[in-house]
Design a protein around this motif. Structure first.
Motif, PDB file in Angstrom:
ATOM      1  N   GLN A 215       0.814  -1.218   0.000  1.00 34.15           N
ATOM      2  CA  GLN A 215       0.000   0.000   0.000  1.00 34.15           C
ATOM      3  C   GLN A 215       0.853   1.276   0.000  1.00 34.15           C
ATOM      4  OE1 GLN A 215      -3.248  -0.524  -0.278  1.00 34.15           O
ATOM      5  NE2 GLN A 215      -2.661  -2.685  -0.206  1.00 34.15           N
ATOM      6  N   ALA A 216       2.159   1.129   0.209  1.00 32.74           N
ATOM      7  CA  ALA A 216       3.015   2.313   0.339  1.00 32.74           C
ATOM      8  C   ALA A 216       3.095   3.114  -0.965  1.00 32.74           C
ATOM      9  CB  ALA A 216       4.403   1.918   0.813  1.00 32.74           C
ATOM     10  N   LEU A 217       2.885   2.438  -2.096  1.00 34.66           N
ATOM     11  CA  LEU A 217       2.926   3.132  -3.392  1.00 34.66           C
ATOM     12  C   LEU A 217       1.558   3.081  -4.058  1.00 34.66           C
ATOM     13  CD1 LEU A 217       6.251   2.002  -5.137  1.00 34.66           C
ATOM     14  CD2 LEU A 217       5.919   3.781  -3.418  1.00 34.66           C
ATOM     15  N   THR A 218       1.219   4.125  -4.799  1.00 35.86           N
ATOM     16  CA  THR A 218      -0.021   4.125  -5.577  1.00 35.86           C
ATOM     17  C   THR A 218       0.198   3.271  -6.826  1.00 35.86           C
ATOM     18  OG1 THR A 218       0.598   5.975  -6.995  1.00 35.86           O
ATOM     19  CG2 THR A 218      -0.418   6.537  -4.868  1.00 35.86           C
ATOM     20  N   PRO A 219      -0.869   2.850  -7.484  1.00 38.61           N
ATOM     21  CA  PRO A 219      -0.708   2.066  -8.724  1.00 38.61           C
ATOM     22  C   PRO A 219       0.166   2.792  -9.756  1.00 38.61           C
ATOM     23  CG  PRO A 219      -2.978   1.963  -7.979  1.00 38.61           C
ATOM     24  CD  PRO A 219      -2.292   2.936  -7.066  1.00 38.61           C
ATOM     25  N   ASP A 220       0.025   4.110  -9.874  1.00 39.70           N
ATOM     26  CA  ASP A 220       0.840   4.860 -10.843  1.00 39.70           C
ATOM     27  C   ASP A 220       2.322   4.824 -10.471  1.00 39.70           C
ATOM     28  OD1 ASP A 220      -1.235   5.449 -12.464  1.00 39.70           O
ATOM     29  OD2 ASP A 220      -1.309   7.604 -12.004  1.00 39.70           O
ATOM     30  N   GLU A 221       2.600   4.960  -9.180  1.00 40.88           N
ATOM     31  CA  GLU A 221       4.002   4.925  -8.737  1.00 40.88           C
ATOM     32  C   GLU A 221       4.605   3.541  -8.976  1.00 40.88           C
ATOM     33  OE1 GLU A 221       3.302   8.320  -5.267  1.00 40.88           O
ATOM     34  OE2 GLU A 221       3.183   6.190  -4.772  1.00 40.88           O
ATOM     35  N   LYS A 222       3.805   2.506  -8.753  1.00 42.82           N
ATOM     36  CA  LYS A 222       4.288   1.142  -9.034  1.00 42.82           C
ATOM     37  C   LYS A 222       4.541   0.973 -10.524  1.00 42.82           C
ATOM     38  CE  LYS A 222       1.811  -0.991  -5.270  1.00 42.82           C
ATOM     39  NZ  LYS A 222       0.688  -1.846  -4.911  1.00 42.82           N
ATOM     40  N   ALA A 223       3.632   1.541 -11.338  1.00 41.97           N
ATOM     41  CA  ALA A 223       3.820   1.465 -12.795  1.00 41.97           C
ATOM     42  C   ALA A 223       5.106   2.185 -13.184  1.00 41.97           C
ATOM     43  CB  ALA A 223       2.616   2.068 -13.504  1.00 41.97           C
ATOM     44  N   GLY A 224       5.395   3.306 -12.513  1.00 41.96           N
ATOM     45  CA  GLY A 224       6.623   4.051 -12.771  1.00 41.96           C
ATOM     46  C   GLY A 224       7.848   3.213 -12.429  1.00 41.96           C
ATOM     47  N   TYR A 225       7.788   2.495 -11.324  1.00 41.91           N
ATOM     48  CA  TYR A 225       8.902   1.621 -10.932  1.00 41.91           C
ATOM     49  C   TYR A 225       9.074   0.501 -11.954  1.00 41.91           C
ATOM     50  CZ  TYR A 225      11.748  -1.659  -8.215  1.00 41.91           C
ATOM     51  OH  TYR A 225      12.722  -2.518  -7.802  1.00 41.91           O
ATOM     52  N   GLN A 226       7.939  -0.015 -12.442  1.00 43.18           N
ATOM     53  CA  GLN A 226       8.012  -1.067 -13.461  1.00 43.18           C
ATOM     54  C   GLN A 226       8.731  -0.540 -14.704  1.00 43.18           C
ATOM     55  OE1 GLN A 226       6.969  -4.243 -12.737  1.00 43.18           O
ATOM     56  NE2 GLN A 226       8.224  -4.616 -14.557  1.00 43.18           N
ATOM     57  N   LEU A 227       8.391   0.696 -15.114  1.00 42.61           N
ATOM     58  CA  LEU A 227       9.049   1.289 -16.287  1.00 42.61           C
ATOM     59  C   LEU A 227      10.531   1.512 -16.023  1.00 42.61           C
ATOM     60  CD1 LEU A 227       6.354   3.924 -17.349  1.00 42.61           C
ATOM     61  CD2 LEU A 227       6.967   1.815 -18.570  1.00 42.61           C
ATOM     62  N   PHE A 228      10.849   1.934 -14.805  1.00 43.19           N
ATOM     63  CA  PHE A 228      12.242   2.157 -14.407  1.00 43.19           C
ATOM     64  C   PHE A 228      13.047   0.865 -14.600  1.00 43.19           C
ATOM     65  CE2 PHE A 228      15.587   2.647 -11.112  1.00 43.19           C
ATOM     66  CZ  PHE A 228      16.008   3.929 -11.369  1.00 43.19           C
ATOM     67  N   GLN A 229      12.393  -0.261 -14.328  1.00 46.49           N
ATOM     68  CA  GLN A 229      13.067  -1.553 -14.540  1.00 46.49           C
ATOM     69  C   GLN A 229      13.048  -1.940 -16.010  1.00 46.49           C
ATOM     70  OE1 GLN A 229      11.864  -4.479 -11.228  1.00 46.49           O
ATOM     71  NE2 GLN A 229      10.348  -2.849 -11.080  1.00 46.49           N
ATOM     72  N   ASP A 230      11.886  -1.790 -16.649  1.00 40.21           N
ATOM     73  CA  ASP A 230      11.744  -2.254 -18.032  1.00 40.21           C
ATOM     74  C   ASP A 230      12.636  -1.472 -18.992  1.00 40.21           C
ATOM     75  OD1 ASP A 230       9.939  -4.061 -17.112  1.00 40.21           O
ATOM     76  OD2 ASP A 230       8.158  -2.976 -17.797  1.00 40.21           O
ATOM     77  N   TYR A 231      12.727  -0.159 -18.800  1.00 43.30           N
ATOM     78  CA  TYR A 231      13.603   0.633 -19.680  1.00 43.30           C
ATOM     79  C   TYR A 231      15.073   0.350 -19.385  1.00 43.30           C
ATOM     80  CZ  TYR A 231       9.949   3.504 -21.796  1.00 43.30           C
ATOM     81  OH  TYR A 231       8.876   3.935 -22.522  1.00 43.30           O
ATOM     82  N   GLY A 232      15.367  -0.094 -18.177  1.00 45.12           N
ATOM     83  CA  GLY A 232      16.749  -0.420 -17.841  1.00 45.12           C
ATOM     84  C   GLY A 232      17.462   0.658 -17.041  1.00 45.12           C
ATOM     85  N   CYS A 233      16.727   1.632 -16.503  1.00 52.11           N
ATOM     86  CA  CYS A 233      17.337   2.636 -15.623  1.00 52.11           C
ATOM     87  C   CYS A 233      18.053   1.921 -14.473  1.00 52.11           C
ATOM     88  CB  CYS A 233      16.285   3.567 -15.029  1.00 52.11           C
ATOM     89  SG  CYS A 233      15.073   4.206 -16.195  1.00 52.11           S
ATOM     90  N   ILE A 234      17.438   0.829 -14.037  1.00 48.02           N
ATOM     91  CA  ILE A 234      17.909   0.111 -12.856  1.00 48.02           C
ATOM     92  C   ILE A 234      19.264  -0.575 -13.088  1.00 48.02           C
ATOM     93  CG2 ILE A 234      16.817  -2.127 -13.335  1.00 48.02           C
ATOM     94  CD1 ILE A 234      15.858  -2.017 -10.332  1.00 48.02           C
ATOM     95  N   SER A 235      19.656  -0.725 -14.345  1.00 52.20           N
ATOM     96  CA  SER A 235      20.958  -1.364 -14.563  1.00 52.20           C
ATOM     97  C   SER A 235      22.094  -0.415 -14.175  1.00 52.20           C
ATOM     98  CB  SER A 235      21.110  -1.836 -16.003  1.00 52.20           C
ATOM     99  OG  SER A 235      21.149  -0.734 -16.854  1.00 52.20           O
ATOM    100  N   CYS A 236      21.807   0.889 -14.114  1.00 54.66           N
ATOM    101  CA  CYS A 236      22.816   1.845 -13.633  1.00 54.66           C
ATOM    102  C   CYS A 236      22.455   2.371 -12.243  1.00 54.66           C
ATOM    103  CB  CYS A 236      22.928   3.020 -14.591  1.00 54.66           C
ATOM    104  SG  CYS A 236      23.638   2.580 -16.181  1.00 54.66           S
ATOM    105  N   HIS A 237      21.188   2.711 -12.042  1.00 59.44           N
ATOM    106  CA  HIS A 237      20.758   3.252 -10.748  1.00 59.44           C
ATOM    107  C   HIS A 237      20.262   2.095  -9.893  1.00 59.44           C
ATOM    108  CE1 HIS A 237      21.074   7.449 -12.013  1.00 59.44           C
ATOM    109  NE2 HIS A 237      20.568   7.062 -13.167  1.00 59.44           N
ATOM    110  N   GLN A 238      21.142   1.558  -9.091  1.00 61.70           N
ATOM    111  CA  GLN A 238      20.797   0.380  -8.292  1.00 61.70           C
ATOM    112  C   GLN A 238      21.597   0.388  -6.998  1.00 61.70           C
ATOM    113  OE1 GLN A 238      23.579  -2.858  -9.305  1.00 61.70           O
ATOM    114  NE2 GLN A 238      22.905  -2.438 -11.385  1.00 61.70           N
ATOM    115  N   GLY A 239      21.447  -0.662  -6.193  1.00 63.55           N
ATOM    116  CA  GLY A 239      22.128  -0.726  -4.902  1.00 63.55           C
ATOM    117  C   GLY A 239      21.355   0.087  -3.872  1.00 63.55           C
TER     118      GLY A 239
END
Ligand code: HEC
Ligand code: HEC
Length: 359
Positions: A215-239
């Motif tokens: 419940q800590a994130l809204t559906p839109d924020e979760k969708a944003g996190y999903q995009l952050f992973q799918d686009y590959g932002c997370i391969s550099c911004h991680q840890g």
């Protein structure tokens, strides 16, 4: 009999050779991707949920530090006597009401000396693997050593600072309590570094989500996190710091920096440290924690809003042109990375009036 013995010996050798060969084969096959991820490998990373899962860790709720050194470090961090003109403290450029930075494109140092790079936040800096935009320093102490002498920051001399603090009524006592050898340049650095390590900001809504609170994130924020992973932002911004743990070139897809627009010394990034052509435009990937509070963005402070920044970085690092919708969702996700300092929301602290910023 002899033949048989020799035979067994030979077989054993073949067996061992095969075994060693197998072990080498397995090691090579098992080797995780140790090279810096590039635009090309991102799709693979995001296609593998196992790899993305656990790529970011929450900030711990507490960090074990010497309380006396933290208190002393805080005094020093706020003390303008550390600067050449006695007008600038560390806090001047790393203000808590400004996300631990200063909201300037470039900071202005002691005596009004103009800087040439955007101030980084001190919040969570202790978790970074190296320090400064170009990762020039391996320890906080080395970073502080340089900052104190840097004319674009404090512009001081170590011996003068030690003398000045020695002459105060309070510091010799405070240092004697915290350090066996009392007030020295080394101990000033150590106390400030310990204090910086105390500036961690746990309990962001994203961290609550990472710990299992759906419940800590809204559906839109979760969708944003999903995009952050799918686009590959997370391969550099991680840890733990969602950045701060690797070097990357800015402009993975094509050149971002154009000599026609003028290239500054700071743009050269890690090249300034190594003088190796391969390190031109290479930066430590910045942390995205509390990023909503630390505009303007990039090492040159050239980008005013997160929306603009997300579009620029998607193009430069991933070769992707983001739609308004995806940009908005990613920005919503980035805003969930704002944490708490000493139990209070950093966002509230930043929203409070700027009027009482005096240092
Ligand atoms: C005049 C403004 C200014 C002052 C004063 C200043 N800083 Fe900074 N600080 C900066 C800037 C700009 C950077 C980024 C420098 C770079 O990357 O080259 C920075 C970077 C840092 C970093 C690195 C953060 C990271 O994640 O790599 C730390 C730590 C830091 N400063 C601590 C301090 C301390 C401690 C003091 C006081 C001794 C201080 N600063 C004084 C402007 C300032
Ligand atoms: C290949 C590595 C890489 C990828 C992929 C990447 N970034 Fe970054 N990002 C960087 C580097 C390096 C910088 C620092 C650039 C500079 O200051 O010159 C940066 C800067 C940023 C900043 C500005 C931070 C600040 O404090 O100024 C934001 C925000 C950001 N990235 C978000 C994202 C988002 C969102 C994505 C995915 C769409 C992404 N990044 C993908 C490496 C990457």
């Amino acid at each position: 009999m002899r033949l048989l013995a020799l035979d067994r010996f030979t077989w054993r050798r073949i067996y061992w050779i095969l075994l060693v060969f197998l072990v080498i084969l397995i090691t090579v096959w098992w080797q995780p991707n140790r090279t810096f991820p590039t635009g090309g490998s991102l799709a693979r990373d995001s296609a593998n949920p196992q790899q993305v899962k656990g790529a970011i860790q929450p900030i711990p709720l507490s960090v074990d530090l010497d309380v006396e050194k933290v208190a002393l470090g805080e005094e020093l961090f706020r003390d303008k006597r550390l600067s050449a003109d006695n007008q600038v403290s560390c806090l001047s450029c790393h203000h808590f009401k400004r996300g631990g930075a200063d909201r300037q494109t470039y900071s202005v140092g002691s005596g009004g000396v103009p800087g040439d790079i955007n101030a980084l936040t001190v919040f969570n800096a202790g978790f970074n693997f190296r320090f400064n935009w170009n990762g020039a320093y391996e320890t906080l102490e080395d970073q502080i050593q340089a900052t104190l002498q840097n004319p674009k920051a404090m512009g001081s001399q170590w011996n003068e600072v030690v003398e000045e603090l020695q002459a105060t009524p309070e510091y010799p006592k405070l240092f004697a309590r915290a350090y066996a050898d009392g007030l020295t340049a080394e101990n000033i650095k150590d106390a400030i570094a310990t204090y910086i390590k105390s500036l961690y900001t746990p309990n962001s809504r994203f961290d609550q989500y990472l710990k299992g609170d759906e419940q800590a994130l809204t559906p839109d924020e979760k969708a944003g996190y999903q995009l952050f992973q799918d686009y590959g932002c997370i391969s550099c911004h991680q840890g733990m710091n969602i950045g701060g743990n690797m070097f990357q070139r800015f402009g993975v897809i094509g050149d971002y920096f154009d000599p026609k627009d003028g290239i500054t010394q700071a743009d050269l990034g890690y090249y300034n440290v190594t003088k190796d052509e391969a390190d031109r435009y290479v930066f430590r990937v910045p942390s995205l924690r509390n990023v909503a509070l630390t505009a303007p963005y990039m090492h040159n402070g050239s980008v005013e809003t997160l929306e603009e920044m997300v579009k620029i970085v998607a193009k430069a690092q991933l070769g992707r042109t983001l739609s308004e919708g995806d940009t908005d969702l990613i920005v919503q996700f980035l805003k969930t990375l704002t944490g708490e300092y000493l139990g209070g929301s950093l966002e509230k602290l930043a929203l409070d009036s700027d009027d009482d910023i005096t240092s």
